[in-house]
Design an enzyme around this catalytic site. Structure first.
Site, PDB file in Angstrom:
ATOM      1  CG  HIS A   1     -97.277-102.690  33.008  1.00 19.17           C
ATOM      2  ND1 HIS A   1     -98.137-103.608  33.622  1.00 19.17           N
ATOM      3  CD2 HIS A   1     -97.061-104.374  33.618  1.00 19.17           C
ATOM      4  CE1 HIS A   1     -98.734-104.371  33.724  1.00 19.17           C
ATOM      5  NE2 HIS A   1     -97.356-105.150  33.310  1.00 19.17           N
TER       6      HIS A   1
ATOM      7  CG  ASP B   1     -99.916-100.080  33.523  1.00 18.72           C
ATOM      8  OD1 ASP B   1     -98.944-100.421  32.806  1.00 18.72           O
ATOM      9  OD2 ASP B   1     -99.736-100.870  34.769  1.00 18.72           O
TER      10      ASP B   1
ATOM     11  CB  SER C   1     -99.372-107.563  35.290  1.00 18.86           C
ATOM     12  OG  SER C   1     -99.135-106.954  33.480  1.00 18.86           O
TER      13      SER C   1
END
Length: 229
Positions: A227, A197, A43
């Site tokens: 995610h 995601d 991320s």
């Protein structure tokens, strides 16, 4: 790194870069093989890993990064109308609304500009022409567009929005926009994407960007992933 809400752009990148340089200069003390150092993150950490790898790629005074590992990284905030941003905008744990809130907070942008960021109204036409080859949904394979994607171009240019948000176009925020010479010198990469995601297509765009410049890429796609999984 120093974190929100007290610390803003560019504290995250600078803190991680300083720590990385310190580590690379002290590998002997950590008993680390200088030929086997890898950057890794997921991320926002994937975004920082990409930036650190790009920043250090030309440093002759430091050991060369062996490889880069990025799991659903954020590599651009230019095009937030990619298929995955539309398809997965309300999927926990990283919704479109939450991402925009984090982006505005980190860049100290008033949240009243969220809509302009989302629809691309802040992007000057010449900048869109320059970056479209890298950030357009045309770069996403068709099989990822079959689930309710509506192609959209940036909204009419809003100069006021640009003046408030233009740092989104900096490479330190969108490493996908690095020049070809920098990309071509990067080490091989392992990229992970998740189907459910909003950042799925960021991974796909960076994969193509690396491959187009001859960088070896291994890609793993988690078909039922989301995610943070």
């Amino acid at each position: 790194y120093r974190m929100l809400p007290d610390h803003h752009y560019p504290s995250i990148v600078r803190d991680c870069l300083n720590a990385s340089i310190h580590f690379l200069k002290a590998l002997k003390g950590y008993d680390v093989d200088p030929s086997r150092v890898v950057t890794c993150g997921d991320s926002a950490g994937g975004w920082v890993a990409a930036l650190i790898t790009q920043t250090l790629v030309g440093r002759s005074d430091l050991p060369r990064i062996r490889a880069q590992v990025m799991m659903y990284p954020i590599v651009q905030a230019v095009n937030l109308q990619l298929p995955s941003y539309q398809q997965n905008q309300n999927v926990p744990f990283f919704s479109q609304k939450f991402m925009l809130t984090c982006l505005c907070s980190y860049l100290a942008i008033d949240e009243s500009w969220k809509e302009a960021i989302l629809n691309g109204a802040y992007i000057p036409p010449d900048a869109w022409r320059k970056y479209r080859k890298w950030v357009s949904s045309d770069n996403i394979p068709q099989k990822f567009k079959n689930r309710g994607h509506q192609p959209r171009s940036p909204s009419p240019f809003n100069e006021a929005a640009y003046l408030e948000t233009k740092h989104i176009l900096d490479v330190e925020i969108s490493p996908l926009l690095a020049d070809d010479e920098t990309i071509a010198r990067l080490p091989e990469a392992f990229l992970v994407s998740c189907e459910n995601d909003i950042l799925r297509d960021d991974t796909l765009l960076y994969k193509k960007r690396l491959e187009d410049q001859g960088v070896p890429v291994t890609w793993y796609h988690v078909e039922d992933g989301f995610h943070g999984c």
